[in-house]
Write an enzyme that holds these catalytic residues in place. Structure first.
Site, mmCIF file in Angstrom:
data_model
loop_
_atom_site.group_PDB
_atom_site.id
_atom_site.type_symbol
_atom_site.label_atom_id
_atom_site.label_comp_id
_atom_site.label_asym_id
_atom_site.label_seq_id
_atom_site.Cartn_x
_atom_site.Cartn_y
_atom_site.Cartn_z
ATOM 1 N N LYS A 16 1.169 -1.149 0.200
ATOM 2 C CA LYS A 16 0.086 0.035 -0.057
ATOM 3 C C LYS A 16 0.423 1.661 -0.018
ATOM 4 O O LYS A 16 0.675 1.832 -0.742
ATOM 5 C CB LYS A 16 -1.412 -0.475 1.131
ATOM 6 C CG LYS A 16 -2.327 -0.852 0.940
ATOM 7 C CD LYS A 16 -2.776 -0.851 2.428
ATOM 8 C CE LYS A 16 -2.077 -0.756 3.796
ATOM 9 N NZ LYS A 16 -1.581 -2.103 3.859
ATOM 10 N N ARG B 92 -9.062 1.230 8.897
ATOM 11 C CA ARG B 92 -8.833 -0.384 9.525
ATOM 12 C C ARG B 92 -9.787 -0.850 10.320
ATOM 13 O O ARG B 92 -9.984 -2.106 9.881
ATOM 14 C CB ARG B 92 -7.406 -0.066 10.260
ATOM 15 C CG ARG B 92 -6.106 -0.604 9.888
ATOM 16 C CD ARG B 92 -5.409 -0.727 10.517
ATOM 17 N NE ARG B 92 -4.220 -0.854 11.062
ATOM 18 C CZ ARG B 92 -3.207 -0.155 9.657
ATOM 19 N NH1 ARG B 92 -3.518 0.601 9.469
ATOM 20 N NH2 ARG B 92 -1.833 -1.530 9.745
ATOM 21 N N ARG C 204 12.193 -6.983 3.877
ATOM 22 C CA ARG C 204 12.145 -6.295 4.264
ATOM 23 C C ARG C 204 12.927 -5.393 5.534
ATOM 24 O O ARG C 204 13.700 -4.905 5.494
ATOM 25 C CB ARG C 204 10.599 -5.426 4.245
ATOM 26 C CG ARG C 204 10.212 -4.137 4.896
ATOM 27 C CD ARG C 204 9.009 -3.368 4.759
ATOM 28 N NE ARG C 204 8.263 -3.098 5.719
ATOM 29 C CZ ARG C 204 6.675 -3.223 5.465
ATOM 30 N NH1 ARG C 204 6.298 -2.437 4.657
ATOM 31 N NH2 ARG C 204 5.639 -2.848 6.760
ATOM 32 N N ARG D 118 10.897 -1.420 11.463
ATOM 33 C CA ARG D 118 10.354 -1.159 12.159
ATOM 34 C C ARG D 118 10.510 -2.236 13.475
ATOM 35 O O ARG D 118 9.967 -3.293 13.057
ATOM 36 C CB ARG D 118 8.617 -1.219 11.323
ATOM 37 C CG ARG D 118 8.347 -0.090 10.145
ATOM 38 C CD ARG D 118 7.657 -0.207 9.357
ATOM 39 N NE ARG D 118 6.275 -0.848 10.025
ATOM 40 C CZ ARG D 118 5.942 -1.034 9.201
ATOM 41 N NH1 ARG D 118 4.990 -0.618 7.977
ATOM 42 N NH2 ARG D 118 4.333 -1.604 9.736
ATOM 43 N N ARG E 223 -0.595 -8.711 13.709
ATOM 44 C CA ARG E 223 -0.982 -7.883 12.495
ATOM 45 C C ARG E 223 -1.717 -8.242 11.725
ATOM 46 O O ARG E 223 -3.478 -7.850 11.053
ATOM 47 C CB ARG E 223 0.204 -6.805 12.284
ATOM 48 C CG ARG E 223 0.113 -6.004 13.041
ATOM 49 C CD ARG E 223 1.966 -5.911 12.285
ATOM 50 N NE ARG E 223 1.950 -5.224 10.843
ATOM 51 C CZ ARG E 223 3.650 -5.319 10.554
ATOM 52 N NH1 ARG E 223 4.293 -5.034 10.909
ATOM 53 N NH2 ARG E 223 3.142 -4.235 9.164
HETATM 54 P P1 ADP Z 1 0.889 -1.772 7.813
HETATM 55 O O1 ADP Z 1 2.481 -2.282 6.810
HETATM 56 O O2 ADP Z 1 1.018 -3.209 8.901
HETATM 57 O O3 ADP Z 1 -0.401 -2.017 7.005
HETATM 58 P P2 ADP Z 1 0.351 0.727 9.036
HETATM 59 O O4 ADP Z 1 2.397 1.090 8.995
HETATM 60 O O5 ADP Z 1 0.461 1.040 8.146
HETATM 61 O O6 ADP Z 1 0.936 -1.134 9.695
HETATM 62 O O7 ADP Z 1 0.230 1.002 10.745
HETATM 63 C C1 ADP Z 1 1.365 0.305 12.215
HETATM 64 C C2 ADP Z 1 1.028 0.356 12.666
HETATM 65 O O8 ADP Z 1 0.099 1.441 12.746
HETATM 66 C C3 ADP Z 1 -0.349 -0.610 13.073
HETATM 67 O O9 ADP Z 1 -0.534 -2.028 13.543
HETATM 68 C C4 ADP Z 1 -1.817 -0.638 13.739
HETATM 69 O O10 ADP Z 1 -0.899 -0.431 15.571
HETATM 70 C C5 ADP Z 1 -1.381 1.650 13.688
HETATM 71 N N1 ADP Z 1 -2.372 1.919 13.155
HETATM 72 C C6 ADP Z 1 -2.265 2.304 11.495
HETATM 73 N N2 ADP Z 1 -3.035 3.081 10.865
HETATM 74 C C7 ADP Z 1 -4.156 2.576 12.297
HETATM 75 C C8 ADP Z 1 -5.685 2.924 12.623
HETATM 76 N N3 ADP Z 1 -6.345 3.092 11.014
HETATM 77 N N4 ADP Z 1 -6.185 2.366 13.533
HETATM 78 C C9 ADP Z 1 -5.319 1.705 14.188
HETATM 79 N N5 ADP Z 1 -4.167 1.484 14.256
HETATM 80 C C10 ADP Z 1 -3.296 1.739 13.146
#
Ligand code: ADP
Length: 193
Positions: A13, A88, A127, A139, A150
């Site tokens: 994404k 989400r 990654r 990360r 996740r």
């Molecule tokens: P991923 O690669 O898992 O999609 P992101 O960078 O989008 O990772 O998000 C990393 C973390 O940030 C998530 O696992 C969550 O803890 C938090 N997070 C991000 N966006 C949201 C959201 N919309 N609602 C709740 N938590 C979020």
């Protein structure tokens, strides 16, 4: 253009959101990046989110909705935005629709990146390995344990969003397993269609 990018962790994404944002000249808003920056800066939201993120859990809806509404209300998002990582949960999606409705706006499309689950863990752990090899920061949630949380949360809380948006007629799905450039082209085609 008001766009949401949907897809499981590791679907690509972020990579695609950056490209689309450049191409469409609208800001890309990654809630993950936003939270990681807030955590690094030690802001109140960052402090609250840091441990939650490290476990792979979801940050509470109210906090996320407030953060996103504030961001998409800024002038640079007046012509549109690409949301990556939000919504989400169904509650987040409903809150987003409600907010847009108060502004007489709506989403133009929701792009789903479809990817086999088996490749996701490999992509993410690769990654992390590559980042380490290149001396970059890893990360805190790119490890087996957090990844399991996740993925579980994705399946239970986020995947139902595809039905939510399909029933509204705004969902477009693209095969995310092909090379980056091909996926990027397919997304642009889906937006134009
Ligand atoms: P991923 O690669 O898992 O999609 P992101 O960078 O989008 O990772 O998000 C990393 C973390 O940030 C998530 O696992 C969550 O803890 C938090 N997070 C991000 N966006 C949201 C959201 N919309 N609602 C709740 N938590 C979020």
């Amino acid at each position: 253009m008001r766009i949401v990018l949907l897809g499981p962790p590791g679907a690509g994404k972020g990579t695609q959101a950056v490209r689309l944002a450049q191409r469409l000249a609208i800001p890309q808003l990654s809630t993950g990046d936003l939270l990681r920056a807030a955590a690094a800066a030690g802001t109140e939201i960052g402090r609250k989110a840091k441990e939650i993120m490290q476990r792979g859990d979801l940050v509470p809806d109210e906090l996320m909705v407030a953060t996103v509404v504030e961001r998409i209300s800024r002038p640079d998002a007046s012509n549109g935005f690409i949301l990556d990582g939000f919504p989400r949960t169904i509650a987040q999606a409903v809150a987003l629709d409600d907010f847009l409705a108060t502004e007489a706006l709506e989403l133009d499309c929701v792009l789903e990146l479809k990817v086999d689950e088996e490749v996701l863990a490999d992509r993410i752990l690769n990654r992390a390995r590559e980042a380490k090899a290149n001396g970059h920061a890893i990360r805190g949630d790119d490890n087996q344990e957090a990844l399991k949380v996740r993925m579980d949360l994705y399946r239970r809380q986020t995947e139902p969003l595809t039905e939510y948006y399909r029933s509204k007629g705004v969902l477009k799905s693209v095969d995310g397993l092909r090379p980056i450039n091909i996926v990027a082209a397919s997304l642009l085609e889906a937006i134009d269609a």
